[in-house]
Each structure stands twice: as C-alpha cells, then as structure tokens.
Motif scaffolding. Structure first.
Motif, PDB file in Angstrom:
ATOM      1  N   THR A   1      -2.252   0.955   0.932  1.00  0.00           N
ATOM      2  CA  THR A   1      -1.096   0.273   0.343  1.00  0.00           C
ATOM      3  C   THR A   1      -1.505  -0.440  -0.932  1.00  0.00           C
ATOM      4  O   THR A   1      -2.546  -1.117  -0.963  1.00  0.00           O
ATOM      5  N   ARG A   2      -0.697  -0.280  -1.943  1.00  0.00           N
ATOM      6  CA  ARG A   2      -0.954  -0.996  -3.201  1.00  0.00           C
ATOM      7  C   ARG A   2      -0.132  -2.280  -3.186  1.00  0.00           C
ATOM      8  O   ARG A   2       1.099  -2.239  -3.043  1.00  0.00           O
ATOM      9  N   ILE A   3      -0.820  -3.388  -3.298  1.00  0.00           N
ATOM     10  CA  ILE A   3      -0.159  -4.695  -3.230  1.00  0.00           C
ATOM     11  C   ILE A   3      -0.249  -5.366  -4.596  1.00  0.00           C
ATOM     12  O   ILE A   3      -1.325  -5.448  -5.197  1.00  0.00           O
ATOM     13  N   ALA A   4       0.902  -5.841  -5.077  1.00  0.00           N
ATOM     14  CA  ALA A   4       0.925  -6.657  -6.293  1.00  0.00           C
ATOM     15  C   ALA A   4       1.078  -8.112  -5.883  1.00  0.00           C
ATOM     16  O   ALA A   4       2.024  -8.459  -5.172  1.00  0.00           O
ATOM     17  N   THR A   5       0.136  -8.931  -6.317  1.00  0.00           N
ATOM     18  CA  THR A   5       0.277 -10.375  -6.120  1.00  0.00           C
ATOM     19  C   THR A   5       1.053 -10.908  -7.319  1.00  0.00           C
ATOM     20  O   THR A   5       0.597 -10.802  -8.458  1.00  0.00           O
TER      21      THR A   5
ATOM     22  N   VAL B   1      -2.582  -8.695   4.827  1.00  0.00           N
ATOM     23  CA  VAL B   1      -2.284  -9.352   3.553  1.00  0.00           C
ATOM     24  C   VAL B   1      -1.761 -10.755   3.818  1.00  0.00           C
ATOM     25  O   VAL B   1      -0.854 -10.946   4.629  1.00  0.00           O
ATOM     26  N   GLY B   2      -2.360 -11.727   3.144  1.00  0.00           N
ATOM     27  CA  GLY B   2      -1.792 -13.071   3.092  1.00  0.00           C
ATOM     28  C   GLY B   2      -2.086 -13.925   4.309  1.00  0.00           C
ATOM     29  O   GLY B   2      -2.802 -13.521   5.231  1.00  0.00           O
ATOM     30  N   TYR B   3      -1.515 -15.134   4.270  1.00  0.00           N
ATOM     31  CA  TYR B   3      -1.694 -16.110   5.346  1.00  0.00           C
ATOM     32  C   TYR B   3      -1.240 -15.543   6.687  1.00  0.00           C
ATOM     33  O   TYR B   3      -0.250 -14.811   6.758  1.00  0.00           O
TER      34      TYR B   3
ATOM     35  N   ILE C   1       8.886  -7.635  -0.336  1.00  0.00           N
ATOM     36  CA  ILE C   1       7.879  -8.694  -0.279  1.00  0.00           C
ATOM     37  C   ILE C   1       7.243  -8.576   1.094  1.00  0.00           C
ATOM     38  O   ILE C   1       7.945  -8.460   2.099  1.00  0.00           O
ATOM     39  N   VAL C   2       5.922  -8.545   1.144  1.00  0.00           N
ATOM     40  CA  VAL C   2       5.246  -8.372   2.434  1.00  0.00           C
ATOM     41  C   VAL C   2       4.411  -9.610   2.746  1.00  0.00           C
ATOM     42  O   VAL C   2       3.940 -10.304   1.844  1.00  0.00           O
ATOM     43  N   GLY C   3       4.266  -9.887   4.024  1.00  0.00           N
ATOM     44  CA  GLY C   3       3.489 -11.050   4.441  1.00  0.00           C
ATOM     45  C   GLY C   3       4.219 -12.331   4.091  1.00  0.00           C
ATOM     46  O   GLY C   3       5.417 -12.340   3.835  1.00  0.00           O
ATOM     47  N   ARG C   4       3.474 -13.426   4.090  1.00  0.00           N
ATOM     48  CA  ARG C   4       4.045 -14.745   3.857  1.00  0.00           C
ATOM     49  C   ARG C   4       4.095 -15.069   2.373  1.00  0.00           C
ATOM     50  O   ARG C   4       3.117 -14.870   1.664  1.00  0.00           O
ATOM     51  N   VAL C   5       5.214 -15.615   1.940  1.00  0.00           N
ATOM     52  CA  VAL C   5       5.265 -16.203   0.596  1.00  0.00           C
ATOM     53  C   VAL C   5       4.343 -17.414   0.620  1.00  0.00           C
ATOM     54  O   VAL C   5       4.396 -18.232   1.540  1.00  0.00           O
ATOM     55  N   SER C   6       3.453 -17.531  -0.356  1.00  0.00           N
ATOM     56  CA  SER C   6       2.595 -18.722  -0.408  1.00  0.00           C
ATOM     57  C   SER C   6       3.043 -19.624  -1.544  1.00  0.00           C
ATOM     58  O   SER C   6       4.093 -19.406  -2.142  1.00  0.00           O
ATOM     59  N   MET C   7       2.302 -20.677  -1.819  1.00  0.00           N
ATOM     60  CA  MET C   7       2.820 -21.700  -2.732  1.00  0.00           C
ATOM     61  C   MET C   7       3.033 -21.167  -4.146  1.00  0.00           C
ATOM     62  O   MET C   7       4.016 -21.484  -4.802  1.00  0.00           O
TER      63      MET C   7
ATOM     64  N   ALA D   1       3.398 -11.407  -2.245  1.00  0.00           N
ATOM     65  CA  ALA D   1       2.805 -10.073  -2.284  1.00  0.00           C
ATOM     66  C   ALA D   1       3.914  -9.043  -2.165  1.00  0.00           C
ATOM     67  O   ALA D   1       4.815  -9.174  -1.335  1.00  0.00           O
ATOM     68  N   VAL D   2       3.837  -8.008  -3.006  1.00  0.00           N
ATOM     69  CA  VAL D   2       4.863  -6.971  -3.009  1.00  0.00           C
ATOM     70  C   VAL D   2       4.181  -5.624  -2.816  1.00  0.00           C
ATOM     71  O   VAL D   2       3.144  -5.341  -3.427  1.00  0.00           O
ATOM     72  N   ASP D   3       4.763  -4.803  -1.941  1.00  0.00           N
ATOM     73  CA  ASP D   3       4.250  -3.442  -1.727  1.00  0.00           C
ATOM     74  C   ASP D   3       4.729  -2.580  -2.898  1.00  0.00           C
ATOM     75  O   ASP D   3       5.912  -2.268  -3.007  1.00  0.00           O
ATOM     76  N   VAL D   4       3.806  -2.217  -3.774  1.00  0.00           N
ATOM     77  CA  VAL D   4       4.169  -1.431  -4.967  1.00  0.00           C
ATOM     78  C   VAL D   4       3.502  -0.050  -4.923  1.00  0.00           C
ATOM     79  O   VAL D   4       3.274   0.566  -5.974  1.00  0.00           O
ATOM     80  N   THR D   5       3.220   0.402  -3.723  1.00  0.00           N
ATOM     81  CA  THR D   5       2.555   1.702  -3.565  1.00  0.00           C
ATOM     82  C   THR D   5       3.298   2.784  -4.359  1.00  0.00           C
ATOM     83  O   THR D   5       4.519   2.914  -4.242  1.00  0.00           O
ATOM     84  N   GLY D   6       2.543   3.510  -5.162  1.00  0.00           N
ATOM     85  CA  GLY D   6       3.122   4.627  -5.896  1.00  0.00           C
ATOM     86  C   GLY D   6       3.835   4.244  -7.182  1.00  0.00           C
ATOM     87  O   GLY D   6       4.302   5.128  -7.904  1.00  0.00           O
TER      88      GLY D   6
END
Ligand SMILES: *Cc1c(COP(=O)(O)O)cnc(C)c1O
Length: 345
Positions: free
Chosen positions: A252-256, A240-242, A284-290, A294-299
């Motif tokens: 994994t369910r990811i919310a952008t 996920v992400g940069y 918050i997973v991966g890199r914060v971008s501009m 991304a947030v792991d919202v699994t379940g």
C-alpha cells in the motif's frame, strides 16, 4: 510557498451566494458572520459582503461585534445574538452594537445603561434564546428588529416550521415599526412566506447546505488542502499510525498529509474520511493525528509537495462532514488559527 495546510476562501463565490440568497428570498440578506464567519474570516468576508450591499450583520458574541466594528467602520448595523449580558451594555454602546435582547433582565440592563437601537428575539418553540411569546415586552423606544429562529429549517417536511412561522407573524405584529427577521439558510429555501423583511443566512453564504447538501445554486466557497509530507510503500501486514489503526492487506502506498486535528481535521474523520488526491477520492486510513493524516494513494501519480483536498469543489463540505459524523458547520468552525486563510476574488 503556501503553508502545509491552507483554507482557500473564494470571495467571488461568497458574493454570488449572497446575491443568490437575496434573489431566492426576495428580501435583503443580513449575513450571519458569527464565529469568524464560520471559520472563513469575518473581516474579509464581511468587507466583501458590504461591497455587495450588505448593511446589517449578525454576530454571536460582544467581542465578535467589537472586532467587526473595527473592521467595517461606523456604517453597518451589527447585532449581537447573545443580547445584553450582565455588565456588557457599556461595551455594546461604545462599539455601537445592537444587542438582540432575550429576556426582561437584558432589557432592563440595556435601558439602565441608556438604551438605544436594539432587537429582540421571540422564542417560537426552539427554547434556546428569546422571550416566550406570552412574556414578550410591549413595543419600546429603540426597538429596530424582531427576530425568531427556526428549530428544524433543515427539514422542509417538518410541521414545526409552519407553526413557528405563524407564531412569529402573530408575535411580530405587535411591533409595527420593527424589521422582521426569521429565516436562516434553511428558512430561505422554505418559501416566500418565510422571508419576512430580511433573512439571516450563515452556512449557505459559505457554501454549505442546511440539509446536508447545498442547493445547486449555492457555490463552493471554502477549500481545505494539505500538502503531502512523505510517501511510504507499506508492505502487506504492516500497520499505519497510532494504535495500529490501519493494517495493509496488500502493498500500500501511503501519503502522510499535513492536516491533523490541530488544524481542525477532526479525529472522527478516522476511519471513514476521504480526500480528493490526484483526481480521485481516496480513504483516510488509520487515526488522524495532531499534525497529519494518512491517505491510501496506491496507484496514484502523487509526489511529495503535491496537495490533497479535504473539502472543496471536488469533495463537498457536507459529504466530508457526514463522513466525520458531523455537519459542515462544525468542520468549518473547527479549522484552527494555524491554518492560513487565503482569499481569492
Ligand atoms: C447561526 C444563526 C443563524 C444562521 O444559521 P444558518 O443555519 O447558518 O443559516 C441565523 N440566526 C440565528 C439566531 C443563528 O444563531
């Protein structure tokens, strides 16, 4: 439709914090509204504080003072902590601002321009701004306020606090007509002998804590939320992400979410940041971008258009700051102009 990322400012909570800080200190609160009230909006915050009885405000810069004067009208006293920088006296005078003079050159500049109401800062050990005690001026016409600033008010066990207080009491005694202002937010909680004639809190008005967490009596004022832009079902093994900042070890369910560093969500939120989503704290997973994180919202029961909270009543500002390796002050003042401030109360 609220904007994708919004900062909600609860003015009733701000007013309650003002009253609480006056009650604890036992003296008037002179609010510090520098840096646009720590990002919350100096105009709206100061207006409300004036309605609660505040009559003296502090800003850092001359320009901040000019804007505040326009917003508040002629009545309140507005002190500029930068003092009277070279060439600024005419602007200070035109806007009816009072410089907090820090050095002989500032005093000379202010006097040469005609002088008038002002303050002085005494340096009792921080070595940031102010006259050294032994070099402080004699009392003079127009001196309304003498202040000093604590270096370690966030640590009640720090012995320097008492030394600064005693040094300030002795120095201020040389200016019998001037109001004595010493305690910032942390100082208000150090005890009545730190209050002097008026206190100067900033962060606690805005719901933060000087010690990395607010006193129980301080209410949450600022809430930063972001809308879910898209949901992704990411299979195990994908990233996920940069820079492939996060690798899914399970489906994994990811919310952008619509908040990135151009909104003031520091990049240093990665990888320890958390948000409050659908009733739970989630990483918050991966890199914060501009523009997004991304947030792991699994379940979780979360849909596009729902909002997550980066800080607020459910995710304490100071905890969010700690997770980003900083303090609440910086998180608030980092929120950019792109994020609308929504006032309630
Ligand atoms: C910023 C500032 C304050 C307010 O400090 P808080 O820790 O936010 O309460 C008070 N006095 C001076 C001189 C400041 O620079």
């Amino acid at each position: 439709m609220p904007a994708p990322a919004t900062l909600t400012v609860d003015l009733n909570a701000l007013a309650a914090n003002f009253r609480t800080l006056e009650a604890i200190g036992g003296v008037p609160v002179h609010p510090v509204v520098k840096a646009d009230s720590y990002g919350l909006g100096a105009e709206a915050c100061s207006r409300r504080l004036m309605a609660e009885g505040a009559r003296t405000f502090f800003v850092a810069r001359t320009g901040e003072g000019e804007r505040l004067r326009t917003a508040l009208g002629p009545e309140p006293a507005i002190y500029v902590l930068d003092g009277c920088l070279p060439g600024r006296a005419p602007r200070l005078r035109a806007a009816g601002l009072r410089p907090v003079l820090n050095a002989d050159a500032q005093l000379a500049e202010w006097r040469a321009a005609g002088g008038g109401g002002c303050g002085i800062q005494i340096d009792t050990g921080m070595n940031r701004l102010g006259f050294r005690i032994e070099a402080a001026p004699e009392s003079f016409e127009g001196l309304e306020l003498v202040l000093s600033h604590l270096a370690c008010a966030d640590d009640p066990h720090e012995a320097m606090n008492g030394r600064q207080r005693d040094a300030f009491a002795a120095a201020a005694a040389r200016y019998p007509g001037a109001l004595r202002s010493f305690a910032n937010s942390g100082g208000v909680f150090l005890g009545p002998d730190y209050a002097f004639d008026a206190t100067r809190p900033g962060i606690c008005l805005y719901g933060g804590g000087p010690e990395g967490r607010p006193d129980d009596r301080i209410r949450t004022v600022a809430t930063l939320t972001a809308e879910v832009l898209q949901l992704h079902e990411v299979p195990a093994g994908e990233t996920v992400g940069y820079s492939r900042g996060f690798t899914a070890t399970r489906p994994t369910r990811i919310a952008t979410c619509a908040a990135g560093y151009a909104d003031g969500v520091l990049r240093s939120y990665s990888p320890r940041g958390q948000v409050f989503a659908a009733g739970e704290m989630r990483p918050i997973v991966g890199r914060v971008s501009m523009d997004a994180c991304a947030v792991d919202v699994t379940g979780l029961d979360l849909a596009v258009g729902d909002r997550v909270e980066l800080f607020g009543a459910n995710r304490m500002l100071d905890d969010a700051g700690a997770a980003a390796g900083t303090i609440g002050y910086e998180l608030l003042s980092a929120i950019t102009a792109r994020v609308p401030r929504i006032y309630i109360g």
